[in-house]
Scaffold this motif. Structure first.
Motif, PDB file in Angstrom:
ATOM      1  N   THR A 120       0.742  -1.325  -0.059  1.00 46.78           N
ATOM      2  CA  THR A 120      -0.222  -0.089  -0.175  1.00 46.78           C
ATOM      3  C   THR A 120       0.827   1.307  -0.003  1.00 46.78           C
ATOM      4  O   THR A 120       0.415   2.312  -0.215  1.00 46.78           O
ATOM      5  N   SER A 121       2.042   1.191   0.256  1.00 45.69           N
ATOM      6  CA  SER A 121       2.858   2.280   0.322  1.00 45.69           C
ATOM      7  C   SER A 121       4.003   2.545  -0.878  1.00 45.69           C
ATOM      8  O   SER A 121       4.342   3.735  -0.946  1.00 45.69           O
ATOM      9  N   ARG A 122       3.892   1.643  -1.774  1.00 49.41           N
ATOM     10  CA  ARG A 122       4.799   1.569  -2.809  1.00 49.41           C
ATOM     11  C   ARG A 122       4.372   0.909  -4.017  1.00 49.41           C
ATOM     12  O   ARG A 122       3.882  -0.260  -3.955  1.00 49.41           O
ATOM     13  N   ARG A 123       4.324   1.670  -5.141  1.00 52.71           N
ATOM     14  CA  ARG A 123       3.914   0.849  -6.343  1.00 52.71           C
ATOM     15  C   ARG A 123       4.935   0.246  -7.239  1.00 52.71           C
ATOM     16  O   ARG A 123       6.065   0.624  -6.807  1.00 52.71           O
ATOM     17  N   GLY A 124       4.732  -0.672  -8.000  1.00 51.38           N
ATOM     18  CA  GLY A 124       6.113  -1.202  -8.997  1.00 51.38           C
ATOM     19  C   GLY A 124       6.552  -2.493  -8.287  1.00 51.38           C
ATOM     20  O   GLY A 124       7.608  -2.777  -8.426  1.00 51.38           O
ATOM     21  N   LEU A 125       5.713  -3.126  -7.413  1.00 51.18           N
ATOM     22  CA  LEU A 125       6.226  -4.226  -6.581  1.00 51.18           C
ATOM     23  C   LEU A 125       6.114  -5.617  -7.314  1.00 51.18           C
ATOM     24  O   LEU A 125       4.735  -5.610  -7.719  1.00 51.18           O
ATOM     25  N   TYR A 126       6.687  -6.399  -7.167  1.00 49.29           N
ATOM     26  CA  TYR A 126       6.632  -7.999  -7.757  1.00 49.29           C
ATOM     27  C   TYR A 126       6.853  -8.818  -6.810  1.00 49.29           C
ATOM     28  O   TYR A 126       7.760  -8.699  -5.755  1.00 49.29           O
ATOM     29  N   VAL A 127       6.417  -9.936  -6.823  1.00 48.10           N
ATOM     30  CA  VAL A 127       6.962 -11.146  -5.894  1.00 48.10           C
ATOM     31  C   VAL A 127       7.603 -12.051  -7.203  1.00 48.10           C
ATOM     32  O   VAL A 127       6.811 -12.553  -7.982  1.00 48.10           O
ATOM     33  N   ARG A 128       8.561 -12.538  -6.544  1.00 51.13           N
ATOM     34  CA  ARG A 128       9.253 -13.552  -7.378  1.00 51.13           C
ATOM     35  C   ARG A 128       9.535 -14.718  -6.628  1.00 51.13           C
ATOM     36  O   ARG A 128      10.102 -14.820  -5.550  1.00 51.13           O
ATOM     37  N   TRP A 129       9.362 -15.788  -7.224  1.00 54.33           N
ATOM     38  CA  TRP A 129       9.705 -17.200  -6.561  1.00 54.33           C
ATOM     39  C   TRP A 129      10.965 -18.033  -7.358  1.00 54.33           C
ATOM     40  O   TRP A 129      10.739 -18.220  -8.423  1.00 54.33           O
ATOM     41  N   SER A 130      11.735 -17.660  -6.722  1.00 56.99           N
ATOM     42  CA  SER A 130      13.172 -18.362  -7.315  1.00 56.99           C
ATOM     43  C   SER A 130      13.937 -18.845  -5.860  1.00 56.99           C
ATOM     44  O   SER A 130      13.623 -18.739  -4.833  1.00 56.99           O
ATOM     45  N   ARG A 131      15.390 -19.067  -6.336  1.00 57.01           N
ATOM     46  CA  ARG A 131      16.506 -19.312  -5.483  1.00 57.01           C
ATOM     47  C   ARG A 131      16.875 -18.026  -4.744  1.00 57.01           C
ATOM     48  O   ARG A 131      17.934 -18.088  -4.027  1.00 57.01           O
TER      49      ARG A 131
END
Length: 150
Positions: A21-32
């Motif tokens: 809610t405080s920042r745009r342009g965020l993503y979640v990545r599933w990796s090592r």
């Protein structure tokens, strides 16, 4: 952040929701992890082996059509969609949050992200919280697992 050795860990769904809610342009990545992903910011399509121009990631930005619904549910669903990946890909696969720019779309219409800034790991307990939030919803929904159940 130039090194990921000191990357913080987000330990609650509430903490991650506040970040979303405080920042745009965020993503979640599933990796090592960022240390493995950042030297060459590309992904590979599992089906064809094609190298993709960015890291495959799931957007965390809340869409306008979501309206006034709880952001916590939005974030929980974004995490739950891919919680099967450690089981089907590699047990060392973990979720982490990043800020970046969408460069293209992958074969599953997922964002391919460049200009990556790692922000934090997502603790297993956050995934457990997300699972509970989603399964407590009245509709039926499961992770985007083509190979079975979570």
């Amino acid at each position: 952040m130039s090194t990921t050795a000191n990357l913080p860990t987000l330990t609650s769904l509430e903490e991650l929701t506040r970040l979303v809610t405080s920042r745009r342009g965020l993503y979640v990545r599933w990796s090592r992890g960022p240390e493995r992903d950042l030297p060459e910011v590309t992904s590979t399509d599992d089906l064809t082996g094609v190298k993709l121009p960015g890291l495959s990631a799931s957007p965390l930005d809340v869409e306008a059509w979501w309206g006034e619904r709880p952001v916590r549910i939005w974030v929980a669903r974004r995490l739950y969609d891919y919680c099967h990946l450690p089981r089907v890909k590699d047990r060392r696969t973990r979720p982490w949050v990043l800020h970046g720019s969408e460069a293209a779309r992958g074969p599953d219409n997922e964002p391919l992200v460049t200009d990556v800034e790692p922000l934090g790991w997502i603790a297993d307990r956050v995934i457990d919280e997300a699972r509970h939030v989603v399964t407590d919803q009245p509709g039926r929904w499961g992770p985007l697992d083509r190979n079975g159940t979570t």
